[in-house]
Each structure stands twice: as C-alpha cells, then as structure tokens.
Design an enzyme around this catalytic site. Structure first.
Site, short mmCIF file in Angstrom:
data_model
loop_
_atom_site.label_atom_id
_atom_site.label_comp_id
_atom_site.label_asym_id
_atom_site.label_seq_id
_atom_site.Cartn_x
_atom_site.Cartn_y
_atom_site.Cartn_z
N ASN A 1 -0.05 19.38 -20.04
CA ASN A 1 -0.36 18.46 -21.12
C ASN A 1 -0.38 19.15 -22.48
O ASN A 1 -0.84 18.55 -23.47
CB ASN A 1 -1.71 17.80 -20.87
CG ASN A 1 -1.66 16.84 -19.69
OD1 ASN A 1 -0.70 16.11 -19.52
ND2 ASN A 1 -2.70 16.87 -18.87
N GLU B 1 10.02 18.94 -24.32
CA GLU B 1 9.37 19.23 -23.04
C GLU B 1 9.93 20.51 -22.41
O GLU B 1 9.24 21.19 -21.66
CB GLU B 1 9.53 18.05 -22.08
CG GLU B 1 8.82 16.77 -22.51
CD GLU B 1 7.33 16.78 -22.21
OE1 GLU B 1 6.81 17.82 -21.77
OE2 GLU B 1 6.67 15.74 -22.43
N HIS C 1 8.28 9.86 -27.55
CA HIS C 1 7.28 10.69 -26.86
C HIS C 1 7.54 12.17 -27.08
O HIS C 1 6.62 12.93 -27.41
CB HIS C 1 7.29 10.37 -25.37
CG HIS C 1 6.39 11.28 -24.58
ND1 HIS C 1 5.02 11.29 -24.73
CD2 HIS C 1 6.68 12.23 -23.64
CE1 HIS C 1 4.50 12.20 -23.91
NE2 HIS C 1 5.47 12.78 -23.25
N LYS D 1 3.27 11.61 -11.11
CA LYS D 1 2.41 10.84 -11.99
C LYS D 1 3.12 9.53 -12.36
O LYS D 1 4.22 9.56 -12.90
CB LYS D 1 2.08 11.62 -13.26
CG LYS D 1 0.97 12.63 -13.10
CD LYS D 1 0.56 13.18 -14.46
CE LYS D 1 -0.64 14.11 -14.35
NZ LYS D 1 -1.05 14.62 -15.67
N GLU E 1 -4.44 17.25 -10.38
CA GLU E 1 -5.07 17.72 -11.62
C GLU E 1 -6.58 17.86 -11.43
O GLU E 1 -7.38 17.34 -12.21
CB GLU E 1 -4.76 16.77 -12.77
CG GLU E 1 -4.82 17.42 -14.14
CD GLU E 1 -4.25 16.55 -15.25
OE1 GLU E 1 -5.04 15.91 -15.94
OE2 GLU E 1 -3.01 16.51 -15.39
N HIS F 1 -0.18 12.24 -28.14
CA HIS F 1 -0.47 10.86 -27.77
C HIS F 1 -1.21 10.14 -28.88
O HIS F 1 -1.03 8.92 -29.08
CB HIS F 1 -1.30 10.82 -26.49
CG HIS F 1 -0.49 10.98 -25.24
ND1 HIS F 1 -1.04 11.16 -24.00
CD2 HIS F 1 0.85 10.97 -25.03
CE1 HIS F 1 -0.10 11.27 -23.09
NE2 HIS F 1 1.07 11.17 -23.71
N HIS G 1 0.06 17.23 -25.75
CA HIS G 1 -0.04 15.80 -25.48
C HIS G 1 -1.29 15.15 -26.06
O HIS G 1 -1.27 13.96 -26.38
CB HIS G 1 0.03 15.55 -23.97
CG HIS G 1 1.41 15.71 -23.40
ND1 HIS G 1 2.09 16.91 -23.46
CD2 HIS G 1 2.22 14.84 -22.75
CE1 HIS G 1 3.27 16.76 -22.87
NE2 HIS G 1 3.38 15.53 -22.44
N ARG H 1 0.82 -1.22 0.00
CA ARG H 1 0.00 0.00 0.00
C ARG H 1 0.85 1.27 0.00
O ARG H 1 0.39 2.33 0.41
CB ARG H 1 -0.98 0.01 1.17
CG ARG H 1 -2.00 -1.12 1.11
CD ARG H 1 -3.13 -0.91 2.11
NE ARG H 1 -4.13 -1.97 1.96
CZ ARG H 1 -4.14 -3.09 2.68
NH1 ARG H 1 -3.20 -3.28 3.61
NH2 ARG H 1 -5.06 -4.00 2.50
N ARG I 1 -2.82 22.01 -13.40
CA ARG I 1 -1.83 21.02 -13.81
C ARG I 1 -2.06 20.53 -15.23
O ARG I 1 -1.13 20.09 -15.91
CB ARG I 1 -1.82 19.84 -12.83
CG ARG I 1 -0.74 18.82 -13.14
CD ARG I 1 -0.44 17.87 -12.02
NE ARG I 1 0.64 16.96 -12.42
CZ ARG I 1 1.31 16.18 -11.59
NH1 ARG I 1 1.02 16.18 -10.30
NH2 ARG I 1 2.27 15.38 -12.03
N LYS J 1 7.58 23.25 -13.31
CA LYS J 1 6.70 22.13 -13.03
C LYS J 1 6.38 22.03 -11.55
O LYS J 1 5.24 21.74 -11.16
CB LYS J 1 7.30 20.82 -13.54
CG LYS J 1 6.35 19.64 -13.33
CD LYS J 1 6.67 18.44 -14.17
CE LYS J 1 5.55 17.41 -14.06
NZ LYS J 1 5.80 16.21 -14.88
#
Length: 366
Positions: free
Chosen positions: A245, A184, A266, A142, A236, A252, A248, A120, A241, A226
């Site tokens: 993206n 980026e 990427h 993330k 987010e 993506h 993206h 956990r 936040r 960031k």
C-alpha cells in the site's frame, strides 16, 4: 512464456506472461471449461480484446457468453455488482465454473468480488488488459467495490484460479493509462528493491515506449514480488502485505477529492502518494532529502504527478486527512502509514499523528 506461481497451498495458482497469449488463451482456458459455456465479464472499452478471446474459445469448441459493462471507476458499485451477479445466476454459473474477468482493475475487482459471493464462492480467471492490473490488482485476491464512504470498503479476499497476462494488449491503451500503471511498477522498487528502482530509472522510458523486453521484465518482476508478499501475508494480518500500500494512503485521499474519476487515475494518485510518503518521511528525519527528491524526479521525468499541485488537487489539508480516515487500515482511531528510511526501505509506522500529517500537507505546494 514466463510463469510465476502464487504459493498458497491448495489455493496456489499460476500467472502466465507471454506476448501474444490472448489469441491463444483457449489453450489454458479450455481445460477449465469442463465442456460448459464460460461467462466473460468485460467493459465497453475492451470489445476488441473480447472478440479475440471469444474467437480463441470458439476455435477450441468452448461456448462463451459476454457481460459487457460501462467503463470507469463508477462501475465498481452496488448496482453493477447486482447486475453481474444476477446475470451470472441467469446463466446458471456453478461453484466449479470459472468466470473470466477481462479488463482492467475495475473489472477484476468487481468480478472477483461477485465470484466470492455467488453460491458462496465460484472460481474465476483474471485476464488483465491494463498495465496497472497486470502488475498489481489481478494478483493477490483482493476484490471489492466502492461506496459513498470510500474506495474498496466492501470486498473479500478471493484468489483467482489463474492469471493470463499478454503484454501485447497494452498497445491498445492510451499513453496516460500506461503511465498510470507504471507507477505500480516503480512501487515495487521503492518498497524493498533498490536495484529494481535503478532498473526503472534506466528502462522506464523504453517500457512506456512499448519495448517488448522491458515490458515483460517489468511485469514478471512485479508479479513475482507481489506473489512473494501475498504468500507471506495473504490476508494482511502480519503487516507484510501492507507494504504493497505504499503511496496509497495519500493517493486514495487525492483520488477521493477528485471524485474517483478520470480527473486523477489510480496510478497517478499512487505516484503522487509515493512522492508524498517519501517527503513526509524526510520531514520526520527518516530518509535523506536526496532520496525523496530522486523519487519525485523519476515520476516527473516520465510524466506522472509528484504531489498535490501536479495532481491538480488544491483542497485544504484537513479535508484530505478526513478522506484518509476512511482507510481500511484504521484501527482504534490510528492510521498506520507506509514510510521509508530510504529507497527500497519501506516500513509500516503505527505511530503517525494525523495532526502532523495535516501540518505536512499544509506545506505542500498547490
């Protein structure tokens, strides 16, 4: 050494940036070991850096055990997640232990997710070895794996305990990988920092050529940007936040069409995606043509794709939009888009009609 703090209350953590940091990593890691063996997860492409790290730990009296995985985006999978979790449990990892993620974004994402679910939640440290991971994926918590349905759809928010960034490790990367990571860096200027975009235009070639001062400045500025955004919107939930993206949603979709493979890295997808986002913003009358052209021109100048043709994507527009529908930001059948009113003026638009996106892509050269 430059240090940036991600301010999240009792889960705040430092990002240490310094050339030559990896051979001295034990100075920061030994206190976290509590006299126990430290597990390191890495991939086959990073064996040289693994040897450096283990030598540093050994000199400090810290034992370590390495889990070496295959390289590439396909490693962010259920099978590799199971492999990492099983091995960490075999090694007796405790909740207060710190697992080390040594590698690029794939390793960081996979290890972070594994650490979020083992017992956990156990601790981990990010030591990113690619520019993309140094300026983006290693910071912010993330973590995820990919599935047949899409990229990063199974994951959790799980912050690292520390990030150690050594710009010198970039010397071992192919030029294409460094360029991909640079996309980026540029993104932070496009979001809300026009002055930084101008810095990128002036200094991007030097950074890509290995200039030490340019590297450190770009990395420190990017992670500070960031860190500020993550501190304001960790999970987010308020739209802040989501600005990270930019590029993206389009990117993506291009990556999915390329099979999430080395056919399109990427960062290359992000570059093409940012250029597309600015051209789509121009189509909607939000930003000036000169801004959209300026963004595309900078990506072209440093060898990154600025659209479908340059990214090697010739799929029908409807196919690309179908890929977009798997985006994590989908809500009630609506997909928010990051659009721009100009360079450094990005915002989240929740009213975009996907039929209009399809029509826009129909007009993009292939």
């Amino acid at each position: 050494m430059k240090t940036v703090t991600v301010s999240l209350g009792d889960r705040s953590y430092p990002i240490h940036i310094e050339a030559g940091l990896l051979p001295r990593a034990a100075e920061r890691l030994a206190p976290l070991s509590r006299g126990r063996r430290m597990a390191i997860v890495t991939d086959e492409n990073v064996r040289g850096h693994l040897a450096t790290l283990q030598a540093s730990l050994e000199a400090a009296g810290v034992a370590s055990e390495a889990i070496v995985l295959p390289p590439g985006e396909k490693t962010k999978s259920w099978a590799m997640l199971e492999r990492v979790c099983d091995r960490l449990l075999e090694l007796g990892v405790e909740r207060s232990d710190h697992v080390i993620a040594l590698g690029g974004g794939v390793i960081g994402d996979l290890v972070g997710f594994a650490c979020s679910i083992i017992k956990r939640g156990c601790r981990f440290v990010q030591i990113p070895t690619t520019l993309l991971a140094q300026v983006d994926s290693s910071v912010g918590g993330k973590t995820a794996i990919n599935t047949a349905a899409g990229k990063n759809l199974i994951g959790a928010f799980h912050q690292p305990a520390m990030v150690l960034i050594d710009p010198d490790v970039l010397d071992s990367l192919p030029a294409r990988q460094v360029r991909a990571g640079y996309a980026e860096v540029v993104k932070y200027g496009l979001i809300d920092d026009f002055a930084f975009f101008e810095w990128c235009e002036a200094n991007g070639p030097a950074l890509l050529a290995g200039d030490p001062a340019a590297r450190v400045h770009a990395i420190a500025h990017s992670v500070a940007a960031k860190a500020r955004i993550v501190a304001a919107d960790e999970h987010e939930t308020n739209g802040i936040r989501a600005l990270l993206n930019l590029g993206h949603t389009f990117g993506h979709a291009l990556e999915a069409e390329a099979g999430f493979s080395d056919r399109l890295l990427h960062g290359e997808g992000v570059a093409a995606g940012c250029a597309l986002a600015f051209r789509y913003s121009m189509r909607k009358g939000l930003c000036e043509r000169q801004d959209a052209e300026r963004v595309a021109a900078h990506f072209r100048a440093i060898g990154l794709p600025d659209g479908l043709a340059a990214a090697g994507i010739d799929a029908p527009s409807a196919t690309l939009v179908e890929h977009m529908k798997h985006d994590k930001k989908m809500a009630a059948g609506t997909l928010p888009f990051l659009l721009a009113r100009g360079i450094g003026q990005t915002y989240l638009d929740k009213t975009v009609d996907l039929a209009d996106v399809t029509a826009f892509l129909d007009g993009e050269p292939r």
